[in-house]
Design a protein around this motif. Sequence first.
Motif, PDB file in Angstrom:
ATOM      1  N   GLY A 147      34.886  51.877  36.955  1.00 38.02           N
ATOM      2  CA  GLY A 147      35.051  50.516  37.462  1.00 38.02           C
ATOM      3  C   GLY A 147      36.440  50.205  37.981  1.00 38.02           C
ATOM      4  O   GLY A 147      36.599  49.381  38.887  1.00 38.02           O
ATOM      5  N   ASN A 148      37.459  50.851  37.417  1.00 39.26           N
ATOM      6  CA  ASN A 148      38.803  50.569  37.925  1.00 39.26           C
ATOM      7  C   ASN A 148      38.809  50.826  39.430  1.00 39.26           C
ATOM      8  O   ASN A 148      38.367  51.890  39.884  1.00 39.26           O
ATOM      9  N   GLY A 176      31.385  51.001  37.669  1.00 43.40           N
ATOM     10  CA  GLY A 176      31.663  50.481  36.330  1.00 43.40           C
ATOM     11  C   GLY A 176      30.764  51.105  35.276  1.00 43.40           C
ATOM     12  O   GLY A 176      29.751  51.750  35.580  1.00 43.40           O
ATOM     13  N   GLY A 177      31.195  50.930  34.032  1.00 37.76           N
ATOM     14  CA  GLY A 177      30.334  51.287  32.910  1.00 37.76           C
ATOM     15  C   GLY A 177      30.088  52.766  32.688  1.00 37.76           C
ATOM     16  O   GLY A 177      29.054  53.144  32.126  1.00 37.76           O
ATOM     17  N   ILE A 185      36.946  38.297  37.231  1.00 41.21           N
ATOM     18  CA  ILE A 185      37.648  38.872  38.386  1.00 41.21           C
ATOM     19  C   ILE A 185      36.643  39.009  39.535  1.00 41.21           C
ATOM     20  O   ILE A 185      35.430  39.000  39.312  1.00 41.21           O
ATOM     21  N   TYR A 186      37.185  39.151  40.725  1.00 37.16           N
ATOM     22  CA  TYR A 186      36.295  39.348  41.865  1.00 37.16           C
ATOM     23  C   TYR A 186      35.740  40.766  41.868  1.00 37.16           C
ATOM     24  O   TYR A 186      36.435  41.715  41.505  1.00 37.16           O
ATOM     25  N   ASP A 187      34.506  40.872  42.277  1.00 39.24           N
ATOM     26  CA  ASP A 187      33.868  42.180  42.450  1.00 39.24           C
ATOM     27  C   ASP A 187      34.401  42.766  43.759  1.00 39.24           C
ATOM     28  O   ASP A 187      33.904  42.460  44.843  1.00 39.24           O
ATOM     29  N   SER A 188      35.430  43.589  43.640  1.00 43.45           N
ATOM     30  CA  SER A 188      35.987  44.195  44.860  1.00 43.45           C
ATOM     31  C   SER A 188      35.377  45.574  45.124  1.00 43.45           C
ATOM     32  O   SER A 188      35.392  46.061  46.249  1.00 43.45           O
ATOM     33  N   ASN A 189      34.830  46.194  44.101  1.00 44.10           N
ATOM     34  CA  ASN A 189      34.294  47.553  44.308  1.00 44.10           C
ATOM     35  C   ASN A 189      33.061  47.571  45.205  1.00 44.10           C
ATOM     36  O   ASN A 189      32.891  48.477  46.015  1.00 44.10           O
ATOM     37  N   GLU A 196      32.056  40.597  33.874  1.00 47.45           N
ATOM     38  CA  GLU A 196      33.255  39.845  34.230  1.00 47.45           C
ATOM     39  C   GLU A 196      33.359  39.563  35.730  1.00 47.45           C
ATOM     40  O   GLU A 196      34.283  38.908  36.186  1.00 47.45           O
ATOM     41  N   LEU A 197      32.390  40.055  36.522  1.00 44.63           N
ATOM     42  CA  LEU A 197      32.549  40.036  37.984  1.00 44.63           C
ATOM     43  C   LEU A 197      31.999  38.775  38.630  1.00 44.63           C
ATOM     44  O   LEU A 197      30.980  38.222  38.200  1.00 44.63           O
ATOM     45  N   ASP A 231      29.616  50.142  28.169  1.00 45.18           N
ATOM     46  CA  ASP A 231      29.546  51.089  29.294  1.00 45.18           C
ATOM     47  C   ASP A 231      28.131  51.651  29.384  1.00 45.18           C
ATOM     48  O   ASP A 231      27.812  52.739  28.875  1.00 45.18           O
TER      49      ASP A 231
HETATM   50  P1  AMP Z   1      34.588  49.757  33.516  1.00 49.14           P
HETATM   51  O1  AMP Z   1      34.586  51.072  34.232  1.00 49.14           O
HETATM   52  O2  AMP Z   1      33.326  49.005  33.695  1.00 49.14           O
HETATM   53  O3  AMP Z   1      35.000  49.917  32.113  1.00 49.14           O
HETATM   54  O4  AMP Z   1      35.708  48.891  34.221  1.00 49.14           O
HETATM   55  C1  AMP Z   1      37.078  49.310  34.205  1.00 49.14           C
HETATM   56  C2  AMP Z   1      37.946  48.227  34.816  1.00 49.14           C
HETATM   57  O5  AMP Z   1      37.548  48.017  36.161  1.00 49.14           O
HETATM   58  C3  AMP Z   1      37.850  46.894  34.149  1.00 49.14           C
HETATM   59  O6  AMP Z   1      39.134  46.305  34.143  1.00 49.14           O
HETATM   60  C4  AMP Z   1      36.897  46.122  35.013  1.00 49.14           C
HETATM   61  O7  AMP Z   1      37.074  44.730  34.935  1.00 49.14           O
HETATM   62  C5  AMP Z   1      37.234  46.640  36.379  1.00 49.14           C
HETATM   63  N1  AMP Z   1      36.088  46.575  37.262  1.00 49.14           N
HETATM   64  C6  AMP Z   1      34.847  46.999  36.967  1.00 49.14           C
HETATM   65  N2  AMP Z   1      34.007  46.795  38.003  1.00 49.14           N
HETATM   66  C7  AMP Z   1      34.753  46.227  38.976  1.00 49.14           C
HETATM   67  C8  AMP Z   1      34.457  45.769  40.289  1.00 49.14           C
HETATM   68  N3  AMP Z   1      33.216  45.870  40.780  1.00 49.14           N
HETATM   69  N4  AMP Z   1      35.447  45.256  41.023  1.00 49.14           N
HETATM   70  C9  AMP Z   1      36.692  45.170  40.521  1.00 49.14           C
HETATM   71  N5  AMP Z   1      37.031  45.584  39.297  1.00 49.14           N
HETATM   72  C10 AMP Z   1      36.077  46.101  38.522  1.00 49.14           C
END
Ligand code: AMP
Length: 437
Positions: A303-304, A249-250, A199-203, A186-187, A257
């Motif tokens: 990922g949150n 993430g994941g 969404i933007y990859d902010s992490n 989704e990034l 995941d």
């Molecule tokens: P996940 O841990 O991959 O299940 O992601 C948990 C939540 O964090 C989801 O809402 C993702 O869309 C969001 N998320 C995952 N990776 C990122 C990222 N790099 N930047 C911003 N949000 C993210």
Amino acid sequence: MIPLATARAVVRPWGTPLPAATVPLAEAAGCVLAAPAPAAVAVPPFANSAMDGYAVRSADVAGAPVTLCVVGLVLAGSAAGAPVLPGQAVRIMTGAPVPEGADAVCMVERTSGGTETGQGTVVVEQAVSRGENVRPAGADVRRGDEVLGAGVEVGPTQLAALLSAGCAAVLVHPRPRVGILSTGDELVDAGGALGPAQIYDSNRPMLLALVAEAGGTAVDLGRSPDDVDALAARIGGALGTVDALVLSGGVSVGDVDVVRIVLDRLGGAEARWMQIAIRPAKPFSCALLQGPSGRVPVFGLPGNPVSSAVSFELMVRPVLRSMAARRTTERPRWTARAAAPMPRRPDGRLHLVRVVLAAPAPAGGSPGRGEPEAAGGSVAGLGVGPSGWLARPCPGQGSHQIRSMGLADGLALVPDGDGLSEGDPVEVLVTNRALGG
Ligand code: AMP
Ligand code: MG
């Protein structure tokens, strides 16, 4: 769920200092010295004046006031010139070499009748003792002396000390090279247009900056799709280029995941997936993977965005600091007071509440963020230490609400139970660099 301390104990041993390497001084900033650095030259390298004034023979001015014949002028950077004979003086500026014969310097303020030409006469109004206002060669550091010892972190002033002593290269523990790879279909990278459900990859940018702030060299490894083989290939390819790897993430139990699965596959018995008894940042996975030139710690953060930041703080940062041989591996912890209630329900977890820290209000004044003097007890108006600060929870404590992390100065540690009332003491992990975090 496992306690935070147990989870940290799994990764802590991975933080062994990187092997020492000799680097040019210009590259040593931010590194920790692995051996004492000896001075190549004395500091100062020659006896020089600590004042603007006149270089004299102290015996000549014992009966001041006395008139001396001015026989020259030496400026910083110029040669010392002719020796000072009895009855003579040389006009001298701060940092200039003290001419032979002279053994003291009279401050210009304690003289009269002298000129800037370095000629004529000068009246020395006050006696000076032998050595007064002269900085002898080697007074700070002698040639071969230890300038700074092993374990010292090379910051701006340490660089200056090493430079002054002519150290061209030093033996340091290098900064760890830390690769950052985010996962998530989704990034979208910053600046790109967001499509539906994107969404933007902010992490990734956040983790790159957190690594740099922790003293590592951050390496941007881009993004991986949520695909086991693709991610395994990306991790495998990175192992030879970094000292540690951070994935975002994941790591939860969702259908895609994949980090968990990939680390299990690559790491075997050394791979761990944990549910840590904290909120946010419960899921975490990690592995010690064999790379071409050694074992590489790999951290899988949730990922949150807030969870990612908190997980980095608690699980990754201390390990990276240890790899760099830093003296402090943890953020400072202050005991503050709750400025507002921090309610919660018992759930077996430690809650990390984002808080803004403020100094208490001065008597009759308004609360002063960034006004530490207001807390009283300031020495010379330079503010006070960390006691007496107030911790106010930021609005929006969900693990997806990264804005409040951006507002926060630290994380209040709210233990399991029914929460805190206003005025209760609370431990705060200070993450804001401006407050010393
Ligand atoms: P996940 O841990 O991959 O299940 O992601 C948990 C939540 O964090 C989801 O809402 C993702 O869309 C969001 N998320 C995952 N990776 C990122 C990222 N790099 N930047 C911003 N949000 C993210
Ligand atoms: Mg994901």
